[in-house]
Design a protein around this motif. Sequence first.
Motif: not given
Lengths: 453, 238
Positions: B134-155
């Motif tokens: 649930a946490a992972h899904r929510r985090a991914t959604e938020l990053l996606d909505s802010l346009g940075v989903a493609h950088r999800a695994h970057a530090r």
Amino acid sequence: MPIELRRSRGRVPIGRRLVLRSRSRFAMAVVACTAVIALIVVELSVHAGLLGATSWLDAMGSEAWVMVAGGKVLSQNAPLPDAVVAQAREAGFAASAAVAFTPCEMASAGGELQTAMAVSWPASAFGLDVTAGRSPQDLDESVIDEAVARSMGIGVGSGLRLKRGSHVRDTVVVGTVAGTSTLIQQWVFVTAETGSALLSGDPDSSARLDASAASLNDLETALRDAAAKLREILPNVGLFTEQFERLRSGIEQLEATASSAADGSAALIRLREQLQPDKPQYLAIRLREGQSVSDVRRALGGSGTDVSVLTAAEFREDLNTKYFRAIEPLVTILVAAAVAVGVLLLGLTLSTQVSESLADYAVLRAIGYGRGGLRRLVLAQSCYLIGISLVLGLGLGIAVTALIGELAPLIPWRLVPSTFAIATAAAVVMGLLGSLAPLRRALRLDPVSVMRR
Amino acid sequence: MTYPSPPQMPARPVAMPAVAVSGLVHTYGRGHAEVHALDIDALAVFPGEVLLVEGPSGSGKTTLISVLGTLLRPTRGGIEIGGRAVDFGDQRALDRIRRSEIGFVFQSFSLLAPLTATENVTAALNAAGTRGRAAHRRATELLDSLGVAHRAHARPRDLSGGEQQRVAIARALANEPRLVIADEPTANLDTDHSLELGHVLASLAGRGHAVVLATHDPRLEPFATRRIRLLDGRIAAE
């Protein structure tokens, strides 16, 4: 993706990520803690090996142990009086009775003499299997520990000289066993006949009398009392009396020749040192069915001060107390010192980590991680570090212990569950105590500091 | 508690303020060294508002948002969040409020360096009790909505300033806070990214969040629905 799946199961492993921030520091801490835990394993394994030197008691199946002397009246140089053995054999309670151990010396051809114990019982009585060759069957055949044989450079078929006082028996090694070597004494398994032959014919093999006394007069009185008691307990004590008379005459000579009381005392001390008091001799007895140790005590005069009858458990404790328990405080100190070093290393590592990551902790406090959360975080780092160290330390400890056993076969070692339990407990203590200072630092952090960076 | 009238806003979904303070005083030091950092009679921020707090350095901006964010206990005065008075003596309650009622966007974004973008957002969700998928899904959604989903695994060190800023916003929004507090969020950004941030904050207000923005960056002024100017710890202009 496995990583994603692992993440998705729980929390983000922040603690692990933080502690791995400096991998070189983490590696150094793991190496140091691993060494500490390995050291604990080695110490405890050797200690268990020493204590295990009495484990043969269980296999031996002798319920009663007769201890003659006990350091008060007879000396260990004296073999167990035949009278005691005969009395035990003839008594209704004994299924079998024999002199269990005869202190002696042994040497290979051309080799140096070393302290040994001639064991007049078959190795199988101790639960030991002959690893090469066979058991001794005839006079002047012997079996020794394979590690001892290796260290002496001999094997099956080699000659082995056994010496007790002026009496010497040249035996042939007909077999080897494993697991009997100790730091203190090496065992040589011989037949009962060889054991007896080793004792007999030795002019010094008769029992001697000694007593603790402050002066020559006291000694004489003590010797007379001791002799009287022995006559009371053991009907055939002519040997003792004779010895006593010989000793008394020696004392009289001393008195006559000593130029002063100080000379006399010094000579007495030397005499007593030669007699080696305080070392007992044991007789093992297997009881007939329906008999108990208290029967043995009654029959052998358990009320006497010179002959004590011990149960197997008491005997084990007696041996351990005499030889091995004495080093327990040392082992405890070593383990405690190792734990203290571990706590220090872990504390320094985690404190440095926390100091370098204060900004991250402040952020975490600001976004709602409470004191419990931070506590978990620091403890997680400690657990991660100490967990890896524990696994590596146990493995390294076992390897080093085995290596020591290989390179120095005379050092006994034994891996027992309690060693792992104590090493694990020590690691947990290290982890908890080592976390205290860094935890305190993290908890004292004011979250508002994140606004002032 | 009385509140000054809110300015004209596009929409105010509810009448209850997201955060309100009254008789707020905060001082640093004691005796002769005492400094009045904050002295505000009343202030309320409503859902849908973007309150821009401006003022020169040392005017009390950081102190004000620290108090609003429950990071700093005021010397005097009270604060209500969502209509409920904050008890600064109850540390657990403060932690709970920060977890669920408030989202922070710090000056230098303050992302946790050892964690990836997703993990930075997930950490905030974990704090509030959301874990696992649930946490992972929510985090991914938020990053996606802010346009940075493609950088999800970057530090963080591998992210640009703009990307870090968006990850920081995603973390602030992770638990759907009532109040979003941003402290000089454009200090390290160029104009394009600053304007982009302004739009994001304005859109948050449009979704019903109350936004308090402490800045002296004039580029953000157009995105504010209300402005207050602090001077020596007091509201000098509104």
